[in-house]
Design an enzyme around this catalytic site. Structure first.
Site, PDB file in Angstrom:
ATOM      1  N   GLN A  24      20.611 -28.882  10.832  1.00  0.00           N
ATOM      2  CA  GLN A  24      20.200 -28.408  12.060  1.00  0.00           C
ATOM      3  C   GLN A  24      19.625 -26.920  11.767  1.00  0.00           C
ATOM      4  O   GLN A  24      18.592 -26.526  12.156  1.00  0.00           O
ATOM      5  CB  GLN A  24      20.675 -28.492  13.265  1.00  0.00           C
ATOM      6  CG  GLN A  24      19.902 -28.112  14.408  1.00  0.00           C
ATOM      7  CD  GLN A  24      20.820 -28.392  16.062  1.00  0.00           C
ATOM      8  OE1 GLN A  24      21.777 -27.510  15.848  1.00  0.00           O
ATOM      9  NE2 GLN A  24      20.198 -29.055  16.762  1.00  0.00           N
ATOM     10  N   GLY A  81      18.411 -21.095  -1.782  1.00  0.00           N
ATOM     11  CA  GLY A  81      19.739 -20.780  -2.553  1.00  0.00           C
ATOM     12  C   GLY A  81      19.597 -20.025  -3.704  1.00  0.00           C
ATOM     13  O   GLY A  81      18.593 -18.974  -3.834  1.00  0.00           O
ATOM     14  N   GLY A  82      20.455 -20.249  -4.577  1.00  0.00           N
ATOM     15  CA  GLY A  82      20.256 -19.448  -5.843  1.00  0.00           C
ATOM     16  C   GLY A  82      18.962 -19.536  -6.733  1.00  0.00           C
ATOM     17  O   GLY A  82      18.755 -18.704  -7.383  1.00  0.00           O
ATOM     18  N   GLY A 124      -2.134  10.099   1.299  1.00  0.00           N
ATOM     19  CA  GLY A 124      -2.121   8.641   1.401  1.00  0.00           C
ATOM     20  C   GLY A 124      -2.674   8.175   2.719  1.00  0.00           C
ATOM     21  O   GLY A 124      -3.514   8.224   2.963  1.00  0.00           O
ATOM     22  N   THR A 130      -0.389   1.774   6.177  1.00  0.00           N
ATOM     23  CA  THR A 130       0.887   1.280   6.508  1.00  0.00           C
ATOM     24  C   THR A 130       1.304   0.452   7.913  1.00  0.00           C
ATOM     25  O   THR A 130       0.212   0.978   8.780  1.00  0.00           O
ATOM     26  CB  THR A 130       1.853   2.326   6.295  1.00  0.00           C
ATOM     27  OG1 THR A 130       1.691   3.280   7.413  1.00  0.00           O
ATOM     28  CG2 THR A 130       1.640   3.034   4.800  1.00  0.00           C
ATOM     29  N   GLU A 153     -11.278  -4.628   5.149  1.00  0.00           N
ATOM     30  CA  GLU A 153     -10.046  -4.768   4.049  1.00  0.00           C
ATOM     31  C   GLU A 153      -8.766  -5.352   4.659  1.00  0.00           C
ATOM     32  O   GLU A 153      -8.061  -5.981   4.223  1.00  0.00           O
ATOM     33  CB  GLU A 153     -10.029  -3.397   3.658  1.00  0.00           C
ATOM     34  CG  GLU A 153      -8.502  -3.239   2.657  1.00  0.00           C
ATOM     35  CD  GLU A 153      -8.296  -1.726   2.259  1.00  0.00           C
ATOM     36  OE1 GLU A 153      -9.233  -0.767   2.521  1.00  0.00           O
ATOM     37  OE2 GLU A 153      -7.309  -1.631   1.352  1.00  0.00           O
ATOM     38  N   LEU A 159     -11.547   1.197  -6.228  1.00  0.00           N
ATOM     39  CA  LEU A 159     -11.722   1.881  -5.082  1.00  0.00           C
ATOM     40  C   LEU A 159     -10.624   3.236  -5.206  1.00  0.00           C
ATOM     41  O   LEU A 159      -9.427   2.911  -5.103  1.00  0.00           O
ATOM     42  CB  LEU A 159     -11.545   1.287  -3.714  1.00  0.00           C
ATOM     43  CG  LEU A 159     -11.840   2.328  -2.557  1.00  0.00           C
ATOM     44  CD1 LEU A 159     -13.136   2.987  -2.316  1.00  0.00           C
ATOM     45  CD2 LEU A 159     -11.302   1.640  -1.194  1.00  0.00           C
ATOM     46  N   GLU A 170       3.123   1.696  10.021  1.00  0.00           N
ATOM     47  CA  GLU A 170       3.261   2.632  11.080  1.00  0.00           C
ATOM     48  C   GLU A 170       1.746   3.175  11.437  1.00  0.00           C
ATOM     49  O   GLU A 170       1.385   3.850  12.495  1.00  0.00           O
ATOM     50  CB  GLU A 170       3.893   3.948  10.471  1.00  0.00           C
ATOM     51  CG  GLU A 170       5.655   3.555  10.182  1.00  0.00           C
ATOM     52  CD  GLU A 170       5.978   2.839   9.204  1.00  0.00           C
ATOM     53  OE1 GLU A 170       5.016   2.283   8.188  1.00  0.00           O
ATOM     54  OE2 GLU A 170       6.905   2.086   9.208  1.00  0.00           O
TER      55      GLU A 170
HETATM   56  C1  LIG Z   1       0.422  -1.757  -5.304  1.00  0.00           C
HETATM   57  C2  LIG Z   1      -0.390  -0.821  -4.500  1.00  0.00           C
HETATM   58  C3  LIG Z   1      -1.701  -1.077  -4.601  1.00  0.00           C
HETATM   59  C4  LIG Z   1      -2.801   0.159  -3.972  1.00  0.00           C
HETATM   60  N1  LIG Z   1      -4.076   0.094  -4.318  1.00  0.00           N
HETATM   61  C5  LIG Z   1      -4.977   1.057  -3.875  1.00  0.00           C
HETATM   62  C6  LIG Z   1      -5.982   1.056  -4.181  1.00  0.00           C
HETATM   63  O1  LIG Z   1      -6.845   0.284  -4.857  1.00  0.00           O
HETATM   64  N2  LIG Z   1      -6.844   2.327  -3.903  1.00  0.00           N
HETATM   65  C7  LIG Z   1      -6.308   3.224  -3.173  1.00  0.00           C
HETATM   66  O2  LIG Z   1      -7.060   4.289  -2.767  1.00  0.00           O
HETATM   67  N3  LIG Z   1      -4.989   3.326  -2.551  1.00  0.00           N
HETATM   68  C8  LIG Z   1      -4.284   2.202  -2.985  1.00  0.00           C
HETATM   69  N4  LIG Z   1      -2.826   2.027  -2.594  1.00  0.00           N
HETATM   70  C9  LIG Z   1      -2.376   3.235  -1.815  1.00  0.00           C
HETATM   71  C10 LIG Z   1      -2.018   2.757  -0.343  1.00  0.00           C
HETATM   72  O3  LIG Z   1      -2.991   2.602   0.423  1.00  0.00           O
HETATM   73  C11 LIG Z   1      -1.020   3.730   0.005  1.00  0.00           C
HETATM   74  O4  LIG Z   1       0.200   3.751  -0.724  1.00  0.00           O
HETATM   75  C12 LIG Z   1      -0.610   3.853   1.559  1.00  0.00           C
HETATM   76  O5  LIG Z   1      -1.969   4.149   2.354  1.00  0.00           O
HETATM   77  C13 LIG Z   1       0.553   4.779   1.931  1.00  0.00           C
HETATM   78  O6  LIG Z   1       0.255   5.980   1.566  1.00  0.00           O
HETATM   79  P1  LIG Z   1       1.565   6.692   0.717  1.00  0.00           P
HETATM   80  O7  LIG Z   1       1.921   5.870  -0.305  1.00  0.00           O
HETATM   81  O8  LIG Z   1       1.079   8.052   0.211  1.00  0.00           O
HETATM   82  O9  LIG Z   1       2.621   6.998   1.920  1.00  0.00           O
HETATM   83  P2  LIG Z   1       2.678   8.014   2.862  1.00  0.00           P
HETATM   84  O10 LIG Z   1       1.472   8.390   3.563  1.00  0.00           O
HETATM   85  O11 LIG Z   1       3.125   9.248   2.171  1.00  0.00           O
HETATM   86  O12 LIG Z   1       3.550   7.354   3.863  1.00  0.00           O
HETATM   87  C14 LIG Z   1       4.960   7.513   3.650  1.00  0.00           C
HETATM   88  C15 LIG Z   1       5.763   6.757   4.904  1.00  0.00           C
HETATM   89  O13 LIG Z   1       5.412   7.558   6.134  1.00  0.00           O
HETATM   90  C16 LIG Z   1       4.990   6.881   7.098  1.00  0.00           C
HETATM   91  N5  LIG Z   1       3.908   7.643   7.875  1.00  0.00           N
HETATM   92  C17 LIG Z   1       2.702   8.516   7.367  1.00  0.00           C
HETATM   93  N6  LIG Z   1       2.320   9.052   8.216  1.00  0.00           N
HETATM   94  C18 LIG Z   1       2.860   8.597   9.504  1.00  0.00           C
HETATM   95  C19 LIG Z   1       2.569   9.025  10.868  1.00  0.00           C
HETATM   96  N7  LIG Z   1       1.801   9.732  11.326  1.00  0.00           N
HETATM   97  N8  LIG Z   1       3.638   8.292  11.714  1.00  0.00           N
HETATM   98  C20 LIG Z   1       4.479   7.412  11.452  1.00  0.00           C
HETATM   99  N9  LIG Z   1       4.854   7.278   9.967  1.00  0.00           N
HETATM  100  C21 LIG Z   1       4.024   7.885   9.168  1.00  0.00           C
HETATM  101  C22 LIG Z   1       4.177   5.837   6.380  1.00  0.00           C
HETATM  102  O14 LIG Z   1       3.966   4.663   7.121  1.00  0.00           O
HETATM  103  C23 LIG Z   1       5.221   5.646   5.209  1.00  0.00           C
HETATM  104  O15 LIG Z   1       6.193   4.748   5.692  1.00  0.00           O
HETATM  105  C24 LIG Z   1      -2.239   1.316  -3.222  1.00  0.00           C
HETATM  106  C25 LIG Z   1      -0.741   1.253  -3.112  1.00  0.00           C
HETATM  107  C26 LIG Z   1       0.116   0.054  -3.679  1.00  0.00           C
HETATM  108  C27 LIG Z   1       1.591   0.458  -3.562  1.00  0.00           C
END
Ligand SMILES: Cc1cc2nc3c(=O)[nH]c(=O)nc-3n(C[C@H](O)[C@H](O)[C@H](O)COP(=O)(O)OP(=O)(O)OC[C@H]3O[C@@H](n4cnc5c(N)ncnc54)[C@H](O)[C@@H]3O)c2cc1C
Length: 381
Positions: free
Chosen positions: A281, A341-342, A135, A367, A244, A127, A369
């Site tokens: 404990q 531990g280690g 993101g 995320t 999801e 996807l 957030e």
């Molecule tokens: C291992 C891995 C697998 C993944 N697989 C897929 C996949 O198969 N398909 C796909 O489409 N995506 C995939 N993703 C992407 C994933 O869904 C995004 O990384 C995630 O949605 C966050 O987007 P970003 O990394 O651009 O972070 P950003 O959106 O740039 O966010 C950065 C930080 O800012 C915070 N933030 C953003 N907006 C706000 C707000 N309004 N208020 C407060 N805080 C905020 C976020 O919580 C985060 O801590 C994958 C990511 C990883 C790491």
């Protein structure tokens, strides 16, 4: 019925037993090697398909098992038995995020072309929503699909895509109008071929999964690969988020359960100051707290699952389950590592990998957030 009562019946528990046996016997012995190689073989999909595990919730007319989301939920929990968050993620992306939009929004012909071979393990899906500049803010995506004779010409880049190197097809969110925002997003099923290139990314955890940046350069996609309605793709993104996130919560509950059991065994065995660790404990209380956390996460997740299966669209409960379990799983893994531990810091111990794998939870699939923002809206804050 209390919140924590499992929603599963005998048939689900029978499935649990057979799936667990298969995952522990056939996949778990390879987990350490896959971690080192940062890859698991494609034929794992064929092996899962042969057990009927790629189509538990899909109707028999597409080669599925004709089960429901509860059958899939059992598999989500049991996936922790592989001992590789990466392998579970690659399999989970195929089952839980790449194929559901085709099942829900695809035409009969699209289901025949993509869903049926996916259930057979002959095609692997991904996807593709996230982009380098989009993101959490999904509506900022810019991958462009320009209308041309007979279809679309796609240009742009997706990143962090699970199965991004190996996928035969990518269910891809694209922009089909020049204006930005929620309107004007559509979905195309893009076959790997001319103009599609992937580069693998290295990660803190989930090492065995294949996470990639995918670039599309003037890729022609025929009109029949449009999934759902033109410019209505945002609905399609939203449609599968609940499942999801539930799948991630179930995965966390499964991983926490296994980690607690193994750590309790370790604490009963390992001696320090003339008695087992569990005889101290501080350690005993830590394990009691962790058991409470596993139980709490399971109750909240099962409650959301039960509501979801009953068709209630439980946005609040699913969001809370995702938020709670992903952070709790990481904290539990860290505590289990500490109790080792280690040894817990060593590659040869499962807990080192489990702790790294668990860090993704509060980031992927929305995320922590973003979950809080959703709850803020649901709670009218
Ligand atoms: C291992 C891995 C697998 C993944 N697989 C897929 C996949 O198969 N398909 C796909 O489409 N995506 C995939 N993703 C992407 C994933 O869904 C995004 O990384 C995630 O949605 C966050 O987007 P970003 O990394 O651009 O972070 P950003 O959106 O740039 O966010 C950065 C930080 O800012 C915070 N933030 C953003 N907006 C706000 C707000 N309004 N208020 C407060 N805080 C905020 C976020 O919580 C985060 O801590 C994958 C990511 C990883 C790491």
């Amino acid at each position: 019925m209390s919140v924590g009562t499992p929603p599963f019946e005998d048939e689900h528990e029978q499935l649990r037993e057979s799936a667990r046996g298969f995952l522990e016997r056939e996949l778990a012995p390879h987990a350490a090697r896959w971690e080192e190689e940062e890859w698991f073989p494609d034929d794992v999909f064929g092996a899962l398909a042969a057990q009927g595990l790629l189509g538990l919730k899909y109707p028999t007319e597409y080669g599925g098992q004709g089960g429901d989301y509860l059958h899939e939920a059992v598999l989500c929990e049991e996936m922790a038995r592989i001992g590789s968050g990466g392998a579970a993620a690659g399999i989970g992306a195929h089952i839980n995020i790449a194929t559901p939009p085709i099942w829900k929004f695809g035409s009969a012909e699209q289901k025949e072309r993509y869903l049926v071979p996916s259930i057979r393990g002959e095609l692997i899906g991904a996807l593709g929503i996230t982009e380098p500049g989009a993101g959490s803010d999904v509506a900022a995506l810019t991958t462009r699909a320009a209308a041309v004779d007979g279809g679309f010409l796609v240009s742009g880049e997706k990143t962090y895509i699970t199965n991004g190197v190996r996928a035969d097809f990518i269910v891809t969110a694209v922009r089909t109008t020049p204006e930005g925002g929620h309107h004007g997003i559509s979905f195309l099923v893009i076959d790997r071929g001319d103009g599609v290139s992937s580069s693998k990314l290295r990660k803190l955890g989930w090492a065995a999964s294949d996470t990639a940046t995918i670039s599309f350069q003037d890729v022609f996609v025929p009109a029949e690969n449009l999934l759902g309605e033109l410019n209505e793709g945002f609905k399609l993104i939203m449609a599968n988020f609940q499942w999801e996130r539930l799948a991630m919560a179930l995965g966390a509950v499964g991983a926490m359960t296994v980690a607690w059991e193994r750590t309790a065994d370790f604490a009963r065995e390992r001696q320090a100051f003339g008695r087992p660790l569990s005889g101290h404990q501080a350690i005993r209380h830590r394990l009691a707290d962790l058991a409470t956390s596993v139980y709490t996460c399971r109750c909240v997740t099962y409650d959301a699952l039960r509501r979801f299966v009953a068709g209630q669209e439980p946005l609040k409960e699913v969001t809370m389950a995702k938020l709670l379990t992903q952070r709790a799983a990481f904290e539990l893994m860290d505590a289990c590592l500490q109790i080792h531990g280690g040894a817990g810091y060593m590659r040869e111990y499962w807990v080192e990998r489990a702790a790294r794998d668990a860090r993704l939870g509060p980031i992927g699939g929305g995320t922590a957030e973003v979950m809080r923002e959703i709850l803020g809206r649901v709670l009218a804050l």
